[in-house]
Design an enzyme around this catalytic site. Structure first.
Site, PDB file in Angstrom:
ATOM      1  N   ASP A  86      38.181  42.071  41.921  1.00 39.17           N
ATOM      2  CA  ASP A  86      38.491  41.203  40.782  1.00 39.17           C
ATOM      3  C   ASP A  86      38.750  39.792  41.309  1.00 39.17           C
ATOM      4  O   ASP A  86      39.188  39.610  42.448  1.00 39.17           O
ATOM      5  CB  ASP A  86      39.745  41.741  40.070  1.00 39.17           C
ATOM      6  CG  ASP A  86      40.086  40.996  38.796  1.00 39.17           C
ATOM      7  OD1 ASP A  86      39.747  41.500  37.716  1.00 39.17           O
ATOM      8  OD2 ASP A  86      40.698  39.896  38.879  1.00 39.17           O
ATOM      9  N   HIS A  96      41.116  37.870  40.606  1.00 36.53           N
ATOM     10  CA  HIS A  96      42.546  37.641  40.840  1.00 36.53           C
ATOM     11  C   HIS A  96      43.103  38.600  41.887  1.00 36.53           C
ATOM     12  O   HIS A  96      42.674  39.751  41.975  1.00 36.53           O
ATOM     13  CB  HIS A  96      43.321  37.811  39.521  1.00 36.53           C
ATOM     14  CG  HIS A  96      42.856  36.896  38.427  1.00 36.53           C
ATOM     15  ND1 HIS A  96      41.894  37.281  37.507  1.00 36.53           N
ATOM     16  CD2 HIS A  96      43.208  35.619  38.132  1.00 36.53           C
ATOM     17  CE1 HIS A  96      41.674  36.273  36.671  1.00 36.53           C
ATOM     18  NE2 HIS A  96      42.447  35.254  37.030  1.00 36.53           N
ATOM     19  N   HIS A 113      47.533  44.057  38.336  1.00 41.96           N
ATOM     20  CA  HIS A 113      48.706  43.179  38.468  1.00 41.96           C
ATOM     21  C   HIS A 113      50.019  43.929  38.270  1.00 41.96           C
ATOM     22  O   HIS A 113      51.082  43.409  38.586  1.00 41.96           O
ATOM     23  CB  HIS A 113      48.636  42.010  37.475  1.00 41.96           C
ATOM     24  CG  HIS A 113      47.495  41.084  37.722  1.00 41.96           C
ATOM     25  ND1 HIS A 113      47.313  40.442  38.929  1.00 41.96           N
ATOM     26  CD2 HIS A 113      46.448  40.706  36.926  1.00 41.96           C
ATOM     27  CE1 HIS A 113      46.207  39.703  38.874  1.00 41.96           C
ATOM     28  NE2 HIS A 113      45.659  39.853  37.678  1.00 41.96           N
ATOM     29  N   ASP A 153      35.261  38.981  36.871  1.00 41.14           N
ATOM     30  CA  ASP A 153      35.625  37.592  36.571  1.00 41.14           C
ATOM     31  C   ASP A 153      35.294  36.659  37.735  1.00 41.14           C
ATOM     32  O   ASP A 153      35.629  35.467  37.692  1.00 41.14           O
ATOM     33  CB  ASP A 153      37.102  37.467  36.151  1.00 41.14           C
ATOM     34  CG  ASP A 153      38.038  38.372  36.920  1.00 41.14           C
ATOM     35  OD1 ASP A 153      37.605  39.000  37.912  1.00 41.14           O
ATOM     36  OD2 ASP A 153      39.220  38.456  36.531  1.00 41.14           O
TER      37      ASP A 153
END
Ligand code: OKP
Ligand code: ZN
Length: 342
Positions: free
Chosen positions: A195, A197, A159, A284
């Site tokens: 991931d 996200h 991120h 995740d």
């Protein structure tokens, strides 16, 4: 497969994370990597080494110098201001406001933060530096002839953009390692982000580049963090047009759908014919992850590790997210075992 790990990750251990209006025990916690390390040992994945000390130069290839100085000095400035808790952003340069960097640490934090769930503490900078050293050490092993390596990074990185922290990330470990391949002479590198996200930081860093292809499979930003990037129509800009591929997927996505997206991403990678592959490895996507909404099973992780192996590329796995702490070791290492065909 070689694993690189540093115990310095534990220096980043914020007291709380703002979630649903409460300060909860952070999802991104030190136990995560300890569980993965235990699993690496249990299945005898391969050697485990500590990282070397890389300078700031490789980090500066991706991150803005003033941002790096901010991360380095944030805790000092925060405590000098008399604050007693962890450093957490509370104010942003919102629409219509100036984008000047304030002098006061409260303003600086908001300028450089993309979200407020991520606290900076006394040991955050040292842990983030060790984390990128882990990635660079594993990358150097590939440079020196290893076929694959596992960078057990914490804190995660995908991120973090050139001048943004948040989503538990400070230095973009995978982006720095990807750029290192280019700086060592690679013509093209693919960065595949699995991931849950969207890897907004990695996308932003390489958005105008054709020498790095970024591909991300993730929860649709209409419903999932980081909420403001990760749509399928983000395809790159300038020379980078056509070298960014997003695969947003909705709540309840199972391996049948997710695996099709991965297959399409792999077709794009094959056509691109990169010299190396970097995988932002977040687990995740697991069915029992507490903050995500995909439905992958532990066995699915082994399956897609094998899919990635069929690309037949030098492959650097860089650890990102995964918050079902009890199963995180099995899930992360299943990808690596699947890759190795065991
Ligand atoms: C980091 B990585 C929980 C919301 C959490 C931040 C998620 C950061 C994920 N109330 N928002 O990509 O795994
Ligand atoms: Zn994630």
């Amino acid at each position: 497969m070689l694993t690189v790990y540093s115990e310095k990750h534990a220096l980043h251990n914020p007291r709380g994370e703002l979630c649903g209006g409460e300060l909860v025990v952070p999802f991104e916690c030190p136990a995560r990597v300890e569980h993965i390390l235990q699993r690496v040992k249990k299945v005898a994945l391969g050697d485990i080494i500590a990282p070397g000390n890389f300078g700031i130069e490789a980090v500066a290839r991706v991150h803005d110098p003033a941002y790096v100085r901010f991360l380095e000095s944030c805790w000092r400035q925060w405590s000098a201001a008399g604050y007693r808790g962890d450093a957490i952003a509370t104010v942003w340069p919102a629409r219509g406001m100036q984008q000047r960097i304030p002098e006061h640490i409260e303003g600086k934090l908001g300028y450089y933060a993309l979200a407020c769930e991520t606290a900076i503490t006394r040991g955050t900078w040292e842990a983030a530096r060790a984390s990128v050293d882990v990635a660079l050490t594993a990358q150097a092993a590939l440079r020196d002839g290893e076929r694959a390596a596992f960078a057990l990074c914490r804190p995660p990185g995908h991120h973090a953009a050139a001048d943004l922290f948040g989503g538990y990330c400070f230095i973009n470990n995978a982006a720095v390692a990807t750029q290192a391949f280019i700086d060592q002479g690679a013509e093209r590198v693919a960065l595949l982000d699995v991931d849950f996200h969207h890897g907004n930081g990695s996308q932003a860093v390489f958005y105008d580049r054709s020498d790095i292809m970024f591909l991300s499979l993730h929860g649709d930003p209409k419903y999932a963090f980081p909420h403001f990037l990760g749509y399928a129509d983000e395809t790159g800009c300038g020379a980078g047009e056509g070298y960014n591929h997003n695969y947003p997927m909705g709540p309840g996505t199972c391996f049948s759908t997710w695996g099709e997206a991965l297959a399409d991403a792999c077709r794009n990678i094959r056509n691109y014919a990169p010299d190396a592959l970097v995988v932002s490895l977040g687990v995740d996507t697991f069915e029992h992850d507490p903050i995500s909404f995909f439905r992958l099973t532990s066995e699915d992780f082994r399956r897609y590790g094998a899919t990635i192996a069929r690309l037949d590329l030098p492959t650097l796995f860089v650890m990102e997210g995964g918050y079902a702490v009890d199963e995180i070791g099995i899930n992360a290492v299943n990808v690596l075992e699947g890759y190795e065909g065991r």
